[in-house]
Write a protein that holds these residues in place. Structure first.
Motif, PDB file in Angstrom:
ATOM      1  N   ASN A 161       0.213  57.276  29.152  1.00  0.00           N
ATOM      2  CA  ASN A 161       1.050  56.493  28.255  1.00  0.00           C
ATOM      3  C   ASN A 161       1.784  55.391  29.003  1.00  0.00           C
ATOM      4  N   THR A 162       2.354  54.458  28.268  1.00  0.00           N
ATOM      5  CA  THR A 162       3.020  53.295  28.857  1.00  0.00           C
ATOM      6  C   THR A 162       4.218  53.692  29.697  1.00  0.00           C
ATOM      7  N   GLU A 163       4.979  54.685  29.226  1.00  0.00           N
ATOM      8  CA  GLU A 163       6.173  55.122  29.953  1.00  0.00           C
ATOM      9  C   GLU A 163       5.813  55.640  31.345  1.00  0.00           C
ATOM     10  N   LEU A 164       4.700  56.393  31.427  1.00  0.00           N
ATOM     11  CA  LEU A 164       4.268  56.940  32.707  1.00  0.00           C
ATOM     12  C   LEU A 164       3.864  55.824  33.668  1.00  0.00           C
ATOM     13  N   LEU A 165       3.117  54.864  33.181  1.00  0.00           N
ATOM     14  CA  LEU A 165       2.708  53.740  34.010  1.00  0.00           C
ATOM     15  C   LEU A 165       3.902  52.908  34.460  1.00  0.00           C
ATOM     16  N   HIS A 166       4.882  52.759  33.569  1.00  0.00           N
ATOM     17  CA  HIS A 166       6.099  52.025  33.923  1.00  0.00           C
ATOM     18  C   HIS A 166       6.826  52.730  35.070  1.00  0.00           C
ATOM     19  N   GLN A 167       6.905  54.052  34.979  1.00  0.00           N
ATOM     20  CA  GLN A 167       7.574  54.836  36.014  1.00  0.00           C
ATOM     21  C   GLN A 167       6.828  54.728  37.350  1.00  0.00           C
ATOM     22  N   LEU A 168       5.498  54.656  37.272  1.00  0.00           N
ATOM     23  CA  LEU A 168       4.681  54.618  38.475  1.00  0.00           C
ATOM     24  C   LEU A 168       4.836  53.303  39.225  1.00  0.00           C
ATOM     25  N   PHE A 169       4.822  52.177  38.504  1.00  0.00           N
ATOM     26  CA  PHE A 169       4.788  50.874  39.156  1.00  0.00           C
ATOM     27  C   PHE A 169       6.149  50.184  39.257  1.00  0.00           C
ATOM     28  N   ALA A 176       4.159  61.770  41.236  1.00  0.00           N
ATOM     29  CA  ALA A 176       4.168  63.180  40.827  1.00  0.00           C
ATOM     30  C   ALA A 176       3.922  63.323  39.329  1.00  0.00           C
ATOM     31  N   ALA A 177       4.571  62.466  38.536  1.00  0.00           N
ATOM     32  CA  ALA A 177       4.382  62.519  37.086  1.00  0.00           C
ATOM     33  C   ALA A 177       2.941  62.192  36.705  1.00  0.00           C
ATOM     34  N   LEU A 178       2.369  61.193  37.398  1.00  0.00           N
ATOM     35  CA  LEU A 178       0.976  60.826  37.143  1.00  0.00           C
ATOM     36  C   LEU A 178       0.047  61.975  37.506  1.00  0.00           C
ATOM     37  N   LEU A 179       0.263  62.563  38.697  1.00  0.00           N
ATOM     38  CA  LEU A 179      -0.594  63.654  39.148  1.00  0.00           C
ATOM     39  C   LEU A 179      -0.492  64.848  38.203  1.00  0.00           C
ATOM     40  N   GLU A 180       0.718  65.169  37.774  1.00  0.00           N
ATOM     41  CA  GLU A 180       0.909  66.297  36.865  1.00  0.00           C
ATOM     42  C   GLU A 180       0.185  66.060  35.538  1.00  0.00           C
ATOM     43  N   THR A 181       0.279  64.842  35.016  1.00  0.00           N
ATOM     44  CA  THR A 181      -0.393  64.512  33.746  1.00  0.00           C
ATOM     45  C   THR A 181      -1.909  64.625  33.885  1.00  0.00           C
ATOM     46  N   VAL A 182      -2.436  64.062  34.965  1.00  0.00           N
ATOM     47  CA  VAL A 182      -3.886  64.089  35.172  1.00  0.00           C
ATOM     48  C   VAL A 182      -4.392  65.521  35.313  1.00  0.00           C
ATOM     49  N   LEU A 183      -3.727  66.322  36.144  1.00  0.00           N
ATOM     50  CA  LEU A 183      -4.191  67.687  36.387  1.00  0.00           C
ATOM     51  C   LEU A 183      -4.117  68.536  35.124  1.00  0.00           C
ATOM     52  N   VAL A 216       4.485  65.013  47.120  1.00  0.00           N
ATOM     53  CA  VAL A 216       5.262  64.116  46.258  1.00  0.00           C
ATOM     54  C   VAL A 216       6.160  64.887  45.312  1.00  0.00           C
ATOM     55  N   GLY A 217       6.270  66.199  45.482  1.00  0.00           N
ATOM     56  CA  GLY A 217       7.153  66.999  44.639  1.00  0.00           C
ATOM     57  C   GLY A 217       6.443  68.200  44.042  1.00  0.00           C
ATOM     58  N   LYS A 218       7.200  68.983  43.299  1.00  0.00           N
ATOM     59  CA  LYS A 218       6.652  70.177  42.675  1.00  0.00           C
ATOM     60  C   LYS A 218       6.149  69.846  41.276  1.00  0.00           C
ATOM     61  N   LEU A 219       4.903  70.210  40.994  1.00  0.00           N
ATOM     62  CA  LEU A 219       4.271  69.947  39.699  1.00  0.00           C
ATOM     63  C   LEU A 219       4.269  71.217  38.863  1.00  0.00           C
ATOM     64  N   THR A 220       4.368  71.051  37.554  1.00  0.00           N
ATOM     65  CA  THR A 220       4.261  72.173  36.627  1.00  0.00           C
ATOM     66  C   THR A 220       2.951  72.045  35.867  1.00  0.00           C
TER      67      THR A 220
END
Length: 399
Positions: free
Chosen positions: A9-17, A27-34, A73-77
């Motif tokens: 989503n757009t919010e995730l990409l905004h947070q990434l870049f 971390a948020a990107l990796l968690e979403t993908v996994l 890059v952090g702990k993923l859930t």
């Protein structure tokens, strides 16, 4: 190979870049993908989308359970799917978790034994989010150590005509002092043309006895049909190769050899000399190489005498691969393959700095080597061995 369609989503990409915390975005990107990959694997194994009815369905979903995964890059859930018959399985994180867990264990041991710096303690707390007792570390080790030991002691059932060996040094705390210890690594290329990490060992010194013991262990595990061993010119290593692999050709690493010649030459002549020596290494055959050696010697004997002495003395060992078919030479004339592997080891090892004991060295570096080796197994041929097989057959018929 299964392909997955990932939605961001757009919010995730905004947070990434654009976000303030780069690691948090990754971390948020990796968690979403996994999590999307886990969901897709569940669909594949069930044979139907959620609420879909069809004849291919094999079982029913039963919700999911949360599982934490600690990364750099952090702990993923992660939301791991459940199936009614308990059939859901995934090997997505198997390779990744071994080296990550080994890194974590080494950091925890440093904190527990009181030998870590404040920086390492902060890294551990950030990664783990909690303190670890000795019993927790011991329990985690039980699940990881046997895997590394089993891999490093596995039978070597294939023929490995090409073997490349090298060592990397790490700092280990022993008897209250920090000592430098060598990690000996052997890689091989089998008759399928694929490369493998054959094994590793830790030695007090890079002596003939240490290398000899390592080679003996490899042979006891089944290492056979070795034709060429490539390494640098460390005397203990070379003597052990000649003792343990009698009749095998030793190829002196051309990269290390070039450095030796370069260091002995006057600075003003180094670039020109390098071109001459490179022509020798790239020669089509041994007679051509000897002709080029003579030309090089005549050109530099008066202005770079020491470099020419090194070149003459090491010529035969550095050009041993010219006996091989041309298709097999580039990959076997240097230890560059092992050097790249060592850089990967060093990248992980630098996080630790000083290992608390040898077990932590074996645990971390063994896990890294296992991870790399499994990745190599998925690659295409490293060397086209058809030319080598034909050359061996022709050579055998002549003798």
């Amino acid at each position: 190979m299964t392909q997955f369609q990932i939605t961001l989503n757009t919010e995730l990409l905004h947070q990434l870049f654009i976000g303030d915390s780069r690691d948090a975005g990754i971390a948020a990107l990796l968690e979403t993908v996994l999590n999307q990959v886990l969901k897709a694997q569940s669909v594949e194994q069930v044979g139907a989308e959620k609420y879909e009815r069809n004849e291919d369905r094999t079982t029913l979903r039963n919700g999911y359970y949360e599982r934490g995964l600690t990364t750099r890059v952090g702990k993923l859930t992660l939301h791991v799917p459940r199936h009614r018959d308990g059939s859901f399985s995934t090997e997505l994180f198997a390779r990744y978790q071994r080296s990550e867990q080994a890194l974590l264990l080494s950091l925890m041991e440093m904190v527990i034994q009181g030998v870590s710096t404040r920086k390492v303690a902060n890294i551990t707390e950030e990664l783990c989010g909690t303190e670890f007792s000795k019993s927790t570390v011991s329990e985690l080790c039980k699940s990881l150590d046997p895997l590394v030991q089993a891999w490093n002691n596995r039978p070597l059932i294939k023929a490995y005509p090409f073997v490349l060996v090298d060592a990397i040094y790490v700092k280990v705390r022993e008897d209250g002092r920090v000592r430098s210890r060598g990690v000996l690594v052997a890689t091989g290329v089998n008759m399928e043309g694929k490369r493998e990490i054959l094994g590793f060992a830790i030695g007090d010194t890079e002596s003939e006895a240490t290398w000899g013991a390592f080679f003996t262990q490899l042979k006891d595990r089944g290492l056979s049909d070795v034709d060429i061993v490539t390494s640098d010119q460390h005397s203990g290593l070379v003597n052990a190769v000649r003792q343990q692999f009698q009749g095998v050709t030793w190829q002196r690493c051309q990269t290390h050899f070039m450095r030796n010649i370069w260091d002995a030459a006057p600075k003003a002549l180094r670039d020109e000399l390098k071109k001459y020596v490179r022509r020798i290494f790239d020669a089509a055959d041994m007679p051509t190489a000897r002709t080029l050696l003579k030309q090089t010697y005549e050109r530099f004997q008066d202005t770079a005498a020491k470099a020419m002495q090194i070149l003459e003395e090491g010529f035969d060992d550095a050009t041993a691969v010219l006996e091989l078919p041309e298709a097999c030479r580039v990959r076997t004339r240097t230890t560059n393959m092992v050097e790249r592997l060592n850089r990967e080891i060093r990248r992980r090892e630098n996080v630790i700095g000083i290992f608390p004991n040898r077990d932590s060295v074996i645990r971390l570096l063994g896990s890294v080597l296992m991870e790399v080796d499994e990745g190599w197994g998925d690659e295409k041929r490293f060397i086209d061995m058809r030319a080598y097989a034909a050359w061996k057959k022709e050579k055998g018929s002549r003798t």
